[in-house]
Design a protein around this motif. Structure first.
Motif, PDB file in Angstrom:
ATOM      1  N   ASN A 124     -55.653 138.087  47.057  1.00 21.62           N
ATOM      2  CA  ASN A 124     -56.247 139.001  46.071  1.00 21.62           C
ATOM      3  C   ASN A 124     -56.724 140.301  46.711  1.00 21.62           C
ATOM      4  O   ASN A 124     -57.792 140.811  46.404  1.00 21.62           O
ATOM      5  CB  ASN A 124     -57.401 138.325  45.325  1.00 21.62           C
ATOM      6  CG  ASN A 124     -56.941 137.117  44.550  1.00 21.62           C
ATOM      7  OD1 ASN A 124     -55.857 137.104  43.982  1.00 21.62           O
ATOM      8  ND2 ASN A 124     -57.755 136.077  44.548  1.00 21.62           N
ATOM      9  N   GLY A 125     -55.948 140.822  47.653  1.00 16.87           N
ATOM     10  CA  GLY A 125     -56.268 142.097  48.281  1.00 16.87           C
ATOM     11  C   GLY A 125     -57.314 142.027  49.372  1.00 16.87           C
ATOM     12  O   GLY A 125     -57.665 143.044  49.959  1.00 16.87           O
ATOM     13  N   GLU A 126     -57.839 140.849  49.662  1.00 17.28           N
ATOM     14  CA  GLU A 126     -58.848 140.696  50.699  1.00 17.28           C
ATOM     15  C   GLU A 126     -58.306 139.830  51.829  1.00 17.28           C
ATOM     16  O   GLU A 126     -57.531 138.907  51.598  1.00 17.28           O
ATOM     17  CB  GLU A 126     -60.120 140.038  50.133  1.00 17.28           C
ATOM     18  CG  GLU A 126     -60.870 140.907  49.157  1.00 17.28           C
ATOM     19  CD  GLU A 126     -61.416 142.174  49.788  1.00 17.28           C
ATOM     20  OE1 GLU A 126     -61.894 142.140  50.939  1.00 17.28           O
ATOM     21  OE2 GLU A 126     -61.363 143.222  49.111  1.00 17.28           O
ATOM     22  N   VAL A 127     -58.736 140.114  53.033  1.00 17.19           N
ATOM     23  CA  VAL A 127     -58.334 139.330  54.195  1.00 17.19           C
ATOM     24  C   VAL A 127     -59.243 138.112  54.306  1.00 17.19           C
ATOM     25  O   VAL A 127     -60.469 138.231  54.242  1.00 17.19           O
ATOM     26  CB  VAL A 127     -58.410 140.174  55.484  1.00 17.19           C
ATOM     27  CG1 VAL A 127     -58.028 139.345  56.695  1.00 17.19           C
ATOM     28  CG2 VAL A 127     -57.516 141.396  55.378  1.00 17.19           C
ATOM     29  N   ILE A 128     -58.625 136.940  54.441  1.00 18.31           N
ATOM     30  CA  ILE A 128     -59.382 135.691  54.560  1.00 18.31           C
ATOM     31  C   ILE A 128     -58.838 134.873  55.735  1.00 18.31           C
ATOM     32  O   ILE A 128     -57.694 135.045  56.147  1.00 18.31           O
ATOM     33  CB  ILE A 128     -59.302 134.842  53.273  1.00 18.31           C
ATOM     34  CG1 ILE A 128     -57.847 134.455  52.981  1.00 18.31           C
ATOM     35  CG2 ILE A 128     -59.918 135.568  52.092  1.00 18.31           C
ATOM     36  CD1 ILE A 128     -57.696 133.309  52.021  1.00 18.31           C
ATOM     37  N   GLY A 129     -59.658 133.976  56.256  1.00 18.13           N
ATOM     38  CA  GLY A 129     -59.213 133.058  57.294  1.00 18.13           C
ATOM     39  C   GLY A 129     -58.305 132.006  56.684  1.00 18.13           C
ATOM     40  O   GLY A 129     -58.603 131.463  55.625  1.00 18.13           O
ATOM     41  N   GLN A 130     -57.181 131.718  57.343  1.00 19.94           N
ATOM     42  CA  GLN A 130     -56.238 130.725  56.834  1.00 19.94           C
ATOM     43  C   GLN A 130     -56.110 129.510  57.732  1.00 19.94           C
ATOM     44  O   GLN A 130     -55.894 128.411  57.247  1.00 19.94           O
ATOM     45  CB  GLN A 130     -54.850 131.345  56.634  1.00 19.94           C
ATOM     46  CG  GLN A 130     -54.803 132.354  55.519  1.00 19.94           C
ATOM     47  CD  GLN A 130     -53.398 132.895  55.307  1.00 19.94           C
ATOM     48  OE1 GLN A 130     -52.616 133.061  56.248  1.00 19.94           O
ATOM     49  NE2 GLN A 130     -53.079 133.181  54.063  1.00 19.94           N
ATOM     50  N   ALA A 131     -56.187 129.712  59.054  1.00 24.74           N
ATOM     51  CA  ALA A 131     -55.982 128.591  59.966  1.00 24.74           C
ATOM     52  C   ALA A 131     -56.561 128.938  61.331  1.00 24.74           C
ATOM     53  O   ALA A 131     -56.758 130.108  61.664  1.00 24.74           O
ATOM     54  CB  ALA A 131     -54.486 128.283  60.105  1.00 24.74           C
ATOM     55  N   SER A 132     -56.817 127.900  62.129  1.00 24.20           N
ATOM     56  CA  SER A 132     -57.214 128.080  63.522  1.00 24.20           C
ATOM     57  C   SER A 132     -56.746 126.865  64.298  1.00 24.20           C
ATOM     58  O   SER A 132     -56.475 125.807  63.720  1.00 24.20           O
ATOM     59  CB  SER A 132     -58.728 128.277  63.653  1.00 24.20           C
ATOM     60  OG  SER A 132     -59.420 127.136  63.191  1.00 24.20           O
TER      61      SER A 132
END
Length: 175
Positions: free
Chosen positions: A44-52
């Motif tokens: 939705n246009g925002e950067v988010i954490g997905q994995a580590s």
């Protein structure tokens, strides 16, 4: 207290996302971290954490050809002299634009890259990638050596037993 609306709510969400990204980044670069990478993506246009995780193989698997993502990879520059071991953190940022992305969506990568820069500091090298073959430890080691000072480490540690010795400079030797 008045409810947040419109622009104020958007700013609050952005600050919240930036704090979450900063927390994830700090968890990766911490000396006692079990993880040496994280992947961020657009939602939705925002950067988010997905994995580590830990290790180059799992890092590569976290990238999706149908997404715009940014990978942060902690590499340790290790030197051993006279029984003393010295380790310095080096950060590689992977700017991923999946091959399946439309031209309009690829433009979103520029906006997201700025959000990532607000949080991720001290990037030593950057890699632009659209396939996992672009994410190569030998290439990263060469880039790190090229931007380093007069003193080079004995090897670069990519986690999970993957090390590149620096004695090569013209080839590379992965352990």
């Amino acid at each position: 207290m008045a409810a947040l609306q419109g622009k104020d709510w958007g700013l609050l969400q952005k600050l919240s996302n930036l704090q979450k990204m900063a927390d994830l980044y700090q968890s990766i670069i911490a000396d006692d971290s079990q993880n040496n990478w994280c992947v961020l993506g657009l939602e939705n246009g925002e950067v988010i954490g997905q994995a580590s995780g830990n290790g180059i193989d799992s890092f590569k698997q976290a990238f999706d050809p149908e997404q715009i993502q940014w990978g942060i990879y902690k590499i340790m520059a290790v030197d051993e002299q006279a029984g003393v071991i010295s380790s310095r953190t080096k950060i590689c940022q992977v700017n991923w634009v999946g091959r399946s992305m439309s031209a309009m969506k690829k433009m979103a990568a520029l906006q997201g890259k700025e959000q990532v820069r607000e949080v991720v500091h001290s990037v030593t090298i950057a890699v632009d990638a659209d396939t996992v073959d672009d994410i190569d430890t030998n290439d990263m080691a060469r880039s790190l050596l090229a931007c380093g000072g007069a003193h080079k480490p004995k090897y670069y540690d990519f986690g999970e037993g993957s090390q590149i010795e620096t004695e090569f400079y013209t080839g590379g030797h992965e352990q």
